[in-house]
Design a protein around this motif. Structure first.
Motif, PDB file in Angstrom:
ATOM      1  N   LEU A 250       0.822  -1.211   0.000  1.00 35.65           N
ATOM      2  CA  LEU A 250       0.000   0.000   0.000  1.00 35.65           C
ATOM      3  C   LEU A 250       0.851   1.255   0.000  1.00 35.65           C
ATOM      4  O   LEU A 250       1.916   1.294   0.587  1.00 35.65           O
ATOM      5  CB  LEU A 250      -0.863   0.037   1.259  1.00 35.65           C
ATOM      6  N   ASP A 251       0.335   2.293  -0.632  1.00 35.87           N
ATOM      7  CA  ASP A 251       0.911   3.603  -0.414  1.00 35.87           C
ATOM      8  C   ASP A 251       0.195   4.198   0.799  1.00 35.87           C
ATOM      9  O   ASP A 251      -0.707   3.585   1.354  1.00 35.87           O
ATOM     10  CB  ASP A 251       0.807   4.492  -1.658  1.00 35.87           C
ATOM     11  N   LYS A 252       0.587   5.388   1.234  1.00 39.97           N
ATOM     12  CA  LYS A 252       0.072   5.923   2.490  1.00 39.97           C
ATOM     13  C   LYS A 252      -1.364   6.427   2.414  1.00 39.97           C
ATOM     14  O   LYS A 252      -2.050   6.493   3.410  1.00 39.97           O
ATOM     15  CB  LYS A 252       0.992   7.026   2.987  1.00 39.97           C
ATOM     16  N   SER A 253      -1.829   6.813   1.267  1.00 41.40           N
ATOM     17  CA  SER A 253      -3.170   7.374   1.134  1.00 41.40           C
ATOM     18  C   SER A 253      -4.220   6.269   1.096  1.00 41.40           C
ATOM     19  O   SER A 253      -4.031   5.254   0.445  1.00 41.40           O
ATOM     20  CB  SER A 253      -3.256   8.182  -0.163  1.00 41.40           C
TER      21      SER A 253
ATOM     22  N   ASP B  37      -6.799   5.341  -3.676  1.00 40.53           N
ATOM     23  CA  ASP B  37      -5.828   4.739  -4.566  1.00 40.53           C
ATOM     24  C   ASP B  37      -6.300   4.848  -6.003  1.00 40.53           C
ATOM     25  O   ASP B  37      -7.453   5.185  -6.278  1.00 40.53           O
ATOM     26  CB  ASP B  37      -5.613   3.266  -4.196  1.00 40.53           C
TER      27      ASP B  37
ATOM     28  N   ALA C 187      -5.548   2.779  -9.893  1.00 37.83           N
ATOM     29  CA  ALA C 187      -4.878   1.727 -10.652  1.00 37.83           C
ATOM     30  C   ALA C 187      -5.054   2.020 -12.127  1.00 37.83           C
ATOM     31  O   ALA C 187      -6.134   2.442 -12.559  1.00 37.83           O
ATOM     32  CB  ALA C 187      -5.466   0.357 -10.308  1.00 37.83           C
TER      33      ALA C 187
ATOM     34  N   ASP D  87       1.029   1.416 -13.672  1.00 37.74           N
ATOM     35  CA  ASP D  87       1.870   2.589 -13.387  1.00 37.74           C
ATOM     36  C   ASP D  87       1.983   3.548 -14.570  1.00 37.74           C
ATOM     37  O   ASP D  87       2.961   4.272 -14.697  1.00 37.74           O
ATOM     38  CB  ASP D  87       3.275   2.158 -12.932  1.00 37.74           C
TER      39      ASP D  87
ATOM     40  N   SER E  11     -11.367   4.142  -2.938  1.00 34.72           N
ATOM     41  CA  SER E  11     -10.864   4.220  -1.566  1.00 34.72           C
ATOM     42  C   SER E  11     -10.714   2.820  -0.998  1.00 34.72           C
ATOM     43  O   SER E  11     -11.530   1.947  -1.275  1.00 34.72           O
ATOM     44  CB  SER E  11     -11.819   5.024  -0.686  1.00 34.72           C
ATOM     45  N   ARG E  12      -9.660   2.633  -0.180  1.00 37.33           N
ATOM     46  CA  ARG E  12      -9.299   1.319   0.351  1.00 37.33           C
ATOM     47  C   ARG E  12      -9.633   1.202   1.833  1.00 37.33           C
ATOM     48  O   ARG E  12      -8.807   1.531   2.675  1.00 37.33           O
ATOM     49  CB  ARG E  12      -7.783   1.104   0.201  1.00 37.33           C
TER      50      ARG E  12
ATOM     51  N   ASN F  11      -6.509  -4.728   3.301  1.00 40.38           N
ATOM     52  CA  ASN F  11      -7.165  -3.565   2.696  1.00 40.38           C
ATOM     53  C   ASN F  11      -7.782  -3.937   1.359  1.00 40.38           C
ATOM     54  O   ASN F  11      -7.159  -4.627   0.550  1.00 40.38           O
ATOM     55  CB  ASN F  11      -6.156  -2.435   2.482  1.00 40.38           C
TER      56      ASN F  11
ATOM     57  N   SER G 218      -8.497  -3.813  -2.343  1.00 39.22           N
ATOM     58  CA  SER G 218      -7.567  -3.402  -3.396  1.00 39.22           C
ATOM     59  C   SER G 218      -8.110  -3.768  -4.773  1.00 39.22           C
ATOM     60  O   SER G 218      -8.809  -4.763  -4.934  1.00 39.22           O
ATOM     61  CB  SER G 218      -6.215  -4.093  -3.216  1.00 39.22           C
TER      62      SER G 218
ATOM     63  N   GLN H 224      -6.557  -3.998  -8.847  1.00 36.16           N
ATOM     64  CA  GLN H 224      -5.332  -3.996  -9.639  1.00 36.16           C
ATOM     65  C   GLN H 224      -5.613  -4.626 -10.997  1.00 36.16           C
ATOM     66  O   GLN H 224      -6.469  -5.496 -11.122  1.00 36.16           O
ATOM     67  CB  GLN H 224      -4.264  -4.786  -8.894  1.00 36.16           C
TER      68      GLN H 224
END
Length: 191
Positions: free
Chosen positions: A26-29, A32, A34, A39, A63-64, A161, A163, A165
Protein backbone atom coordinates in the motif's frame (compact mmCIF):
# COMPACT_ATOMS: atom_id res chain seq x y z
CA UNK A 1 3.06 -2.05 7.65
CA UNK A 2 5.19 -5.20 7.39
CA UNK A 3 2.13 -7.35 8.16
CA UNK A 4 0.16 -5.60 5.40
CA UNK A 5 2.97 -6.13 2.90
CA UNK A 6 3.20 -9.76 3.99
CA UNK A 7 -0.54 -10.15 3.44
CA UNK A 8 -0.15 -8.79 -0.07
CA UNK A 9 2.80 -11.03 -0.79
CA UNK A 10 1.05 -14.16 0.44
CA UNK A 11 -2.36 -13.26 -0.92
CA UNK A 12 -3.89 -15.91 -3.07
CA UNK A 13 -0.73 -18.06 -3.32
CA UNK A 14 -3.07 -20.95 -2.65
CA UNK A 15 -4.83 -20.25 -5.94
CA UNK A 16 -3.42 -22.02 -8.96
CA UNK A 17 -3.11 -21.25 -12.66
CA UNK A 18 -3.67 -17.94 -14.42
CA UNK A 19 -6.17 -16.80 -11.79
CA UNK A 20 -3.54 -16.25 -9.09
CA UNK A 21 -2.92 -12.56 -8.40
CA UNK A 22 -0.57 -10.84 -6.00
CA UNK A 23 -1.33 -7.30 -4.90
CA UNK A 24 1.37 -4.69 -4.32
CA UNK A 25 2.01 -3.05 -0.98
CA UNK A 26 0.00 0.00 0.00
CA UNK A 27 0.91 3.60 -0.41
CA UNK A 28 0.07 5.92 2.49
CA UNK A 29 -3.17 7.37 1.13
CA UNK A 30 -6.44 5.49 1.69
CA UNK A 31 -7.47 6.66 -1.77
CA UNK A 32 -5.83 4.74 -4.57
CA UNK A 33 -5.68 4.61 -8.33
CA UNK A 34 -4.88 1.73 -10.65
CA UNK A 35 -3.99 2.02 -14.34
CA UNK A 36 -3.64 -0.37 -17.20
CA UNK A 37 -0.91 -0.45 -18.36
CA UNK A 38 0.31 -0.61 -14.78
CA UNK A 39 1.87 2.59 -13.39
CA UNK A 40 1.05 4.42 -16.62
CA UNK A 41 0.74 7.88 -15.05
CA UNK A 42 3.95 7.53 -13.04
CA UNK A 43 5.96 6.23 -16.00
CA UNK A 44 4.52 8.88 -18.33
CA UNK A 45 5.99 11.54 -16.06
CA UNK A 46 9.17 9.92 -14.75
CA UNK A 47 10.09 7.12 -17.19
CA UNK A 48 8.57 7.89 -20.61
CA UNK A 49 10.93 5.48 -22.37
CA UNK A 50 9.43 2.65 -20.30
CA UNK A 51 5.93 3.14 -21.73
CA UNK A 52 7.09 4.02 -25.26
CA UNK A 53 4.04 4.56 -27.42
CA UNK A 54 1.63 2.79 -25.04
CA UNK A 55 -1.46 4.72 -24.12
CA UNK A 56 -3.56 4.32 -21.00
CA UNK A 57 -6.42 1.89 -21.55
CA UNK A 58 -8.25 2.09 -18.22
CA UNK A 59 -7.94 3.87 -14.86
CA UNK A 60 -9.85 3.39 -11.64
CA UNK A 61 -9.95 5.70 -8.61
CA UNK A 62 -11.22 4.16 -5.36
CA UNK A 63 -10.86 4.22 -1.57
CA UNK A 64 -9.30 1.32 0.35
CA UNK A 65 -11.06 0.46 3.61
CA UNK A 66 -9.24 -1.80 6.08
CA UNK A 67 -10.53 -5.05 7.53
CA UNK A 68 -9.46 -4.09 11.09
CA UNK A 69 -10.53 -7.47 12.46
CA UNK A 70 -14.07 -7.13 11.13
CA UNK A 71 -16.11 -9.67 9.19
CA UNK A 72 -16.56 -8.12 5.75
CA UNK A 73 -18.83 -9.90 3.28
CA UNK A 74 -22.32 -11.04 4.20
CA UNK A 75 -22.45 -8.45 7.01
CA UNK A 76 -23.77 -4.91 7.34
CA UNK A 77 -20.43 -3.69 5.95
CA UNK A 78 -20.86 -5.47 2.57
CA UNK A 79 -24.14 -7.44 2.66
CA UNK A 80 -24.80 -10.29 0.28
CA UNK A 81 -27.36 -9.55 -2.40
CA UNK A 82 -27.22 -5.75 -2.02
CA UNK A 83 -25.44 -3.13 -4.10
CA UNK A 84 -22.06 -2.24 -2.57
CA UNK A 85 -19.77 0.59 -3.65
CA UNK A 86 -16.64 -1.62 -3.90
CA UNK A 87 -14.56 0.19 -1.33
CA UNK A 88 -15.25 3.17 0.91
CA UNK A 89 -16.52 6.72 0.53
CA UNK A 90 -17.47 7.59 -3.08
CA UNK A 91 -18.24 4.79 -5.50
CA UNK A 92 -15.10 3.97 -7.49
CA UNK A 93 -14.84 5.71 -10.84
CA UNK A 94 -13.53 3.66 -13.74
CA UNK A 95 -12.46 5.40 -16.94
CA UNK A 96 -12.01 3.56 -20.23
CA UNK A 97 -9.85 5.51 -22.67
CA UNK A 98 -11.21 3.52 -25.61
CA UNK A 99 -14.10 1.17 -26.32
CA UNK A 100 -13.59 -2.15 -24.50
CA UNK A 101 -15.22 -5.47 -23.83
CA UNK A 102 -15.72 -5.68 -20.05
CA UNK A 103 -16.63 -9.15 -18.79
CA UNK A 104 -18.00 -9.97 -22.23
CA UNK A 105 -20.04 -6.74 -22.57
CA UNK A 106 -19.20 -3.99 -25.09
CA UNK A 107 -18.55 -0.70 -23.27
CA UNK A 108 -18.02 2.72 -24.87
CA UNK A 109 -15.03 4.84 -23.86
CA UNK A 110 -15.94 7.03 -20.90
CA UNK A 111 -16.23 7.20 -17.11
CA UNK A 112 -18.52 5.02 -15.03
CA UNK A 113 -19.22 4.29 -11.37
CA UNK A 114 -18.11 0.78 -10.41
CA UNK A 115 -20.51 -0.97 -8.06
CA UNK A 116 -20.90 -4.60 -7.05
CA UNK A 117 -23.41 -7.01 -5.62
CA UNK A 118 -21.37 -9.48 -3.56
CA UNK A 119 -22.61 -13.00 -2.91
CA UNK A 120 -20.88 -16.07 -1.51
CA UNK A 121 -20.13 -17.76 -4.84
CA UNK A 122 -20.36 -14.96 -7.40
CA UNK A 123 -20.44 -11.20 -7.66
CA UNK A 124 -22.33 -8.97 -10.03
CA UNK A 125 -20.10 -6.15 -11.24
CA UNK A 126 -22.04 -3.04 -12.29
CA UNK A 127 -20.96 -0.15 -14.48
CA UNK A 128 -23.27 2.82 -13.90
CA UNK A 129 -23.47 6.13 -15.72
CA UNK A 130 -24.18 7.77 -12.33
CA UNK A 131 -20.64 8.89 -11.42
CA UNK A 132 -19.80 11.05 -8.40
CA UNK A 133 -22.14 9.24 -6.03
CA UNK A 134 -21.36 8.73 -2.37
CA UNK A 135 -21.40 5.02 -1.64
CA UNK A 136 -24.29 3.24 -3.28
CA UNK A 137 -26.97 5.09 -1.36
CA UNK A 138 -28.40 6.82 -4.44
CA UNK A 139 -28.02 3.76 -6.70
CA UNK A 140 -30.48 3.77 -9.58
CA UNK A 141 -30.63 0.54 -11.60
CA UNK A 142 -32.03 2.47 -14.59
CA UNK A 143 -28.57 4.07 -14.97
CA UNK A 144 -26.76 0.73 -15.33
CA UNK A 145 -24.63 0.53 -18.46
CA UNK A 146 -23.62 -3.10 -17.91
CA UNK A 147 -23.80 -5.94 -15.40
CA UNK A 148 -21.47 -8.93 -15.46
CA UNK A 149 -21.28 -11.94 -13.15
CA UNK A 150 -17.92 -13.29 -12.01
CA UNK A 151 -17.11 -16.21 -9.71
CA UNK A 152 -15.65 -15.70 -6.25
CA UNK A 153 -12.25 -17.18 -5.53
CA UNK A 154 -11.30 -17.84 -1.89
CA UNK A 155 -7.91 -17.77 -0.21
CA UNK A 156 -6.57 -18.90 3.15
CA UNK A 157 -4.55 -15.68 3.38
CA UNK A 158 -6.20 -12.40 4.35
CA UNK A 159 -5.93 -9.17 2.37
CA UNK A 160 -6.19 -6.45 5.04
CA UNK A 161 -7.16 -3.57 2.70
CA UNK A 162 -9.61 -3.61 -0.19
CA UNK A 163 -7.57 -3.40 -3.40
CA UNK A 164 -8.06 -3.19 -7.15
CA UNK A 165 -5.33 -4.00 -9.64
CA UNK A 166 -4.97 -4.76 -13.34
CA UNK A 167 -2.81 -7.52 -14.78
CA UNK A 168 -1.82 -8.00 -18.41
CA UNK A 169 -2.97 -11.24 -19.95
CA UNK A 170 -1.73 -10.68 -23.50
CA UNK A 171 -1.38 -7.81 -26.00
CA UNK A 172 -5.15 -7.22 -26.21
CA UNK A 173 -6.49 -8.37 -22.85
CA UNK A 174 -6.09 -7.68 -19.14
CA UNK A 175 -7.81 -8.73 -15.93
CA UNK A 176 -9.17 -6.38 -13.29
CA UNK A 177 -8.85 -7.93 -9.83
CA UNK A 178 -10.83 -6.83 -6.78
CA UNK A 179 -9.74 -8.36 -3.48
CA UNK A 180 -10.41 -8.01 0.23
CA UNK A 181 -10.32 -10.32 3.21
CA UNK A 182 -10.19 -13.82 1.69
CA UNK A 183 -12.22 -12.91 -1.41
CA UNK A 184 -10.95 -12.26 -4.94
CA UNK A 185 -12.96 -11.62 -8.09
CA UNK A 186 -11.56 -11.15 -11.59
CA UNK A 187 -13.11 -9.35 -14.57
CA UNK A 188 -11.61 -9.85 -18.05
CA UNK A 189 -11.17 -6.74 -20.21
CA UNK A 190 -10.40 -6.77 -23.94
CA UNK A 191 -9.13 -3.69 -25.75
Amino acid sequence: MKKTVLFFGLLFLALTGANAQTFRGLDKSPMDMAYYPDDYAHDRKFAPAKIGTDKAMVRIVYSRPAKNGREIFGTKLAPYGKVWRAGANEAPEIKFYQDVTFGGKKIKAGSYALLTIPNETEWTIILSSDVDQWGAYSYNEALDVARVSVPVQKSDTVLENFSIQFAKKDAKTATMYLGWDTVLVAVPISF
